[in-house]
Design a protein around this motif. Structure first.
Motif, PDB file in Angstrom:
ATOM      1  N   SER A  73       0.825  -1.212   0.000  1.00 22.93           N
ATOM      2  CA  SER A  73       0.000   0.000   0.000  1.00 22.93           C
ATOM      3  C   SER A  73       0.856   1.257   0.000  1.00 22.93           C
ATOM      4  O   SER A  73       1.950   1.290   0.550  1.00 22.93           O
ATOM      5  CB  SER A  73      -0.934   0.053   1.208  1.00 22.93           C
ATOM      6  N   THR A  74       0.309   2.285  -0.628  1.00 25.25           N
ATOM      7  CA  THR A  74       0.899   3.622  -0.557  1.00 25.25           C
ATOM      8  C   THR A  74      -0.263   4.570  -0.293  1.00 25.25           C
ATOM      9  O   THR A  74      -1.416   4.175  -0.390  1.00 25.25           O
ATOM     10  CB  THR A  74       1.573   4.025  -1.887  1.00 25.25           C
ATOM     11  N   PRO A  76      -2.879   7.226   1.829  1.00 27.44           N
ATOM     12  CA  PRO A  76      -3.506   7.221   3.162  1.00 27.44           C
ATOM     13  C   PRO A  76      -4.158   5.878   3.484  1.00 27.44           C
ATOM     14  O   PRO A  76      -5.369   5.750   3.475  1.00 27.44           O
ATOM     15  CB  PRO A  76      -4.549   8.341   3.045  1.00 27.44           C
ATOM     16  N   ARG A  77      -3.322   4.892   3.806  1.00 21.14           N
ATOM     17  CA  ARG A  77      -3.820   3.528   4.049  1.00 21.14           C
ATOM     18  C   ARG A  77      -3.068   2.922   5.219  1.00 21.14           C
ATOM     19  O   ARG A  77      -1.941   3.327   5.513  1.00 21.14           O
ATOM     20  CB  ARG A  77      -3.540   2.655   2.819  1.00 21.14           C
ATOM     21  N   HIS A 105      -3.209  -7.833  10.103  1.00 19.80           N
ATOM     22  CA  HIS A 105      -2.940  -7.628   8.688  1.00 19.80           C
ATOM     23  C   HIS A 105      -4.231  -7.837   7.874  1.00 19.80           C
ATOM     24  O   HIS A 105      -4.623  -6.998   7.072  1.00 19.80           O
ATOM     25  CB  HIS A 105      -1.858  -8.628   8.271  1.00 19.80           C
ATOM     26  N   GLU A 106      -4.892  -8.967   8.143  1.00 16.28           N
ATOM     27  CA  GLU A 106      -6.130  -9.256   7.406  1.00 16.28           C
ATOM     28  C   GLU A 106      -7.210  -8.227   7.681  1.00 16.28           C
ATOM     29  O   GLU A 106      -7.955  -7.832   6.788  1.00 16.28           O
ATOM     30  CB  GLU A 106      -6.671 -10.635   7.796  1.00 16.28           C
ATOM     31  N   GLU A 107      -7.301  -7.796   8.932  1.00 19.35           N
ATOM     32  CA  GLU A 107      -8.378  -6.868   9.299  1.00 19.35           C
ATOM     33  C   GLU A 107      -8.137  -5.454   8.764  1.00 19.35           C
ATOM     34  O   GLU A 107      -9.080  -4.783   8.374  1.00 19.35           O
ATOM     35  CB  GLU A 107      -8.498  -6.764  10.830  1.00 19.35           C
ATOM     36  N   PHE A 108      -6.887  -5.007   8.815  1.00 22.69           N
ATOM     37  CA  PHE A 108      -6.668  -3.569   8.639  1.00 22.69           C
ATOM     38  C   PHE A 108      -5.814  -3.134   7.455  1.00 22.69           C
ATOM     39  O   PHE A 108      -5.936  -1.987   7.030  1.00 22.69           O
ATOM     40  CB  PHE A 108      -6.053  -2.970   9.916  1.00 22.69           C
ATOM     41  N   VAL A 109      -4.926  -3.973   6.947  1.00 24.92           N
ATOM     42  CA  VAL A 109      -3.998  -3.490   5.919  1.00 24.92           C
ATOM     43  C   VAL A 109      -4.758  -2.994   4.708  1.00 24.92           C
ATOM     44  O   VAL A 109      -5.711  -3.626   4.265  1.00 24.92           O
ATOM     45  CB  VAL A 109      -2.986  -4.575   5.525  1.00 24.92           C
ATOM     46  N   ASP A 110      -4.383  -1.814   4.252  1.00 25.23           N
ATOM     47  CA  ASP A 110      -4.961  -1.215   3.051  1.00 25.23           C
ATOM     48  C   ASP A 110      -6.287  -0.500   3.297  1.00 25.23           C
ATOM     49  O   ASP A 110      -6.903  -0.015   2.358  1.00 25.23           O
ATOM     50  CB  ASP A 110      -5.152  -2.280   1.962  1.00 25.23           C
ATOM     51  N   VAL A 111      -6.723  -0.426   4.547  1.00 29.46           N
ATOM     52  CA  VAL A 111      -7.956   0.305   4.849  1.00 29.46           C
ATOM     53  C   VAL A 111      -7.646   1.810   4.826  1.00 29.46           C
ATOM     54  O   VAL A 111      -6.583   2.235   5.266  1.00 29.46           O
ATOM     55  CB  VAL A 111      -8.515  -0.135   6.217  1.00 29.46           C
ATOM     56  N   TRP A 112      -8.587   2.591   4.334  1.00 34.54           N
ATOM     57  CA  TRP A 112      -8.430   4.053   4.234  1.00 34.54           C
ATOM     58  C   TRP A 112      -8.384   4.695   5.621  1.00 34.54           C
ATOM     59  O   TRP A 112      -9.187   4.358   6.495  1.00 34.54           O
ATOM     60  CB  TRP A 112      -9.587   4.649   3.434  1.00 34.54           C
TER      61      TRP A 112
ATOM     62  N   ARG B  27     -10.452   4.317  -3.724  1.00 33.84           N
ATOM     63  CA  ARG B  27     -10.202   3.445  -4.881  1.00 33.84           C
ATOM     64  C   ARG B  27     -11.520   3.104  -5.573  1.00 33.84           C
ATOM     65  O   ARG B  27     -12.586   3.237  -4.971  1.00 33.84           O
ATOM     66  CB  ARG B  27      -9.560   2.154  -4.406  1.00 33.84           C
ATOM     67  N   GLU B  30     -14.053   1.045  -3.676  1.00 33.69           N
ATOM     68  CA  GLU B  30     -14.726   1.774  -2.592  1.00 33.69           C
ATOM     69  C   GLU B  30     -15.798   2.713  -3.143  1.00 33.69           C
ATOM     70  O   GLU B  30     -16.906   2.797  -2.595  1.00 33.69           O
ATOM     71  CB  GLU B  30     -13.677   2.547  -1.780  1.00 33.69           C
ATOM     72  N   LYS B  61     -13.287  -4.642   3.585  1.00 39.05           N
ATOM     73  CA  LYS B  61     -12.270  -3.588   3.682  1.00 39.05           C
ATOM     74  C   LYS B  61     -12.741  -2.294   3.043  1.00 39.05           C
ATOM     75  O   LYS B  61     -12.465  -1.213   3.549  1.00 39.05           O
ATOM     76  CB  LYS B  61     -10.955  -4.050   3.046  1.00 39.05           C
ATOM     77  N   LYS B  64     -14.955  -0.675   5.552  1.00 37.77           N
ATOM     78  CA  LYS B  64     -14.180  -0.081   6.642  1.00 37.77           C
ATOM     79  C   LYS B  64     -13.622   1.267   6.201  1.00 37.77           C
ATOM     80  O   LYS B  64     -13.673   2.257   6.937  1.00 37.77           O
ATOM     81  CB  LYS B  64     -13.007  -1.003   7.000  1.00 37.77           C
ATOM     82  N   SER B  65     -13.064   1.302   4.989  1.00 38.01           N
ATOM     83  CA  SER B  65     -12.501   2.540   4.454  1.00 38.01           C
ATOM     84  C   SER B  65     -13.574   3.620   4.366  1.00 38.01           C
ATOM     85  O   SER B  65     -13.341   4.771   4.729  1.00 38.01           O
ATOM     86  CB  SER B  65     -11.915   2.301   3.060  1.00 38.01           C
ATOM     87  N   HIS B  68     -14.459   4.964   7.746  1.00 36.14           N
ATOM     88  CA  HIS B  68     -13.409   5.881   8.192  1.00 36.14           C
ATOM     89  C   HIS B  68     -13.506   7.228   7.486  1.00 36.14           C
ATOM     90  O   HIS B  68     -13.293   8.273   8.085  1.00 36.14           O
ATOM     91  CB  HIS B  68     -12.022   5.285   7.930  1.00 36.14           C
TER      92      HIS B  68
END
Lengths: 203, 126
Positions: A73-74, A76-77, A105-112, B27, B30, B61, B64-65, B68
């Protein structure tokens, strides 16, 4: 990510803890085929393939996904979760970090989120992954107990992985609904320790 | 409406999707979930996964985004056979517009301030 010489650096997402040897073979192949034959081992426990010509970027990303890897990810994630090897291999560890880190990792990675969020898990209070310097840090205390920090602020001790996931969810929700875009959680939390503790219900 | 240009700025067609991606950093997946929710009114992860033909993790996900980012609210509902399920509800597009406009202002101010300071010879150096 573009390097100053105009080539691209492709960052991978790797599951925390241990990387299967097969994935490393794939990375080696791709680095030779699309990059300049080298990789960078990042401070956040992933791998970057540098020296990718702009014309070959799409092909690399396609082959990467075909062979079971994901780009990192790059922006705001939530970034890749880092962890020490924990009790699986470290004699000093008080807890098994890898299962929790993978769950996070599964729950949160890449979430905005308003700005990038870095999460680190340590298997004991020595804190080799620097949990107190990360946006969110989790420290294994043994017997299923974990201490959770945000921006170094102590958010209390929690029993079991479910409670840890829940409190991190609360922290990210509080942060996302209050922080201006671009403000890191680390700073935002450190400057509002009491309000954050109140928001997640610390006594 | 999502992918239909609503304005053309200097020959560049701008869609609502472009704005959400550019200004909030969202994205495609989303943006798709938010607009499908606007049509459905509300939905669970399961409903959306089936409806949009995406796997549940992706939808989870994306939701969730969106929560947020303030574009979607969620509530817990008890199921008749026990347990609970989260139901997701989008904020009306009129309210989303306010979030976008606020972010657009912040983005504009940040770029403007940085641009005034920038010196071509030092671009990229710190």
């Amino acid at each position: 990510m573009r390097a100053p010489d105009g080539t691209y650096v492709v960052r991978l997402t790797l599951p925390p803890g241990f990387v299967p040897a097969e994935a490393l073979r794939v990375v080696a192949d791709l680095a030779e085929k699309y990059g300049d034959g080298r990789v960078h081992l990042t401070v956040r426990q992933t791998i970057e393939i540098p020296g990718v010509h702009p014309d070959r970027l799409e092909d690399l990303l396609e082959e990467l996904r075909e062979r079971g890897l994901e780009p990192g990810s790059t922006g705001p994630r939530v970034r890749q979760v880092t962890c020490c090897p924990g009790a699986d291999t470290c004699p000093n560890a008080l807890a098994r970090t890898v299962p929790l880190a993978r769950r996070l990792h599964e729950e949160f990675v890449d979430v905005w989120v308003p700005a990038k969020v870095k999460i680190a898990v340590s298997g004991c209070p020595r804190g080799c992954t620097r949990p107190e310097d990360n946006d969110v840090g989790v420290i294994g205390l043994g017997e299923g107990r974990w201490r959770v920090l945000a921006g170094g602020v102590d958010l209390g001790d929690y029993e079991g992985e479910d409670e840890v996931v829940e409190v991190i969810e609360d922290v990210l929700a509080w942060y996302s609904s209050n922080a201006p875009l671009g403000t890191r959680l680390k700073r935002f939390a450190a400057e509002r320790a009491e309000r954050l503790q109140e928001a997640v219900g610390v006594d | 409406m999502l992918d239909t240009p609503f304005v053309t700025v200097r020959r560049f067609n701008v869609t609502v999707r472009d704005v959400l991606k550019c200004v909030l950093g969202l994205r495609d997946a989303e943006v798709d979930v938010y607009f499908r929710l606007l049509e459905l009114g509300e939905a669970t992860v399961y409903d959306l996964a089936e409806d949009l033909n995406r796997d549940r993790t992706t939808i989870q996900k994306a939701l969730k985004s969106l929560v947020h980012a303030g574009l979607v609210n969620r509530r817990k509902e008890t199921r008749p056979r026990g347990g609970y399920v989260y139901v997701y509800e989008p904020i009306p597009f009129e309210e989303a517009k306010e979030i976008i406009l606020r972010a657009l202002d912040e983005w504009y101010e940040a770029v403007k301030a940085a641009l005034e300071e920038v010196d071509v010879e030092n671009i990229g150096k710190e």
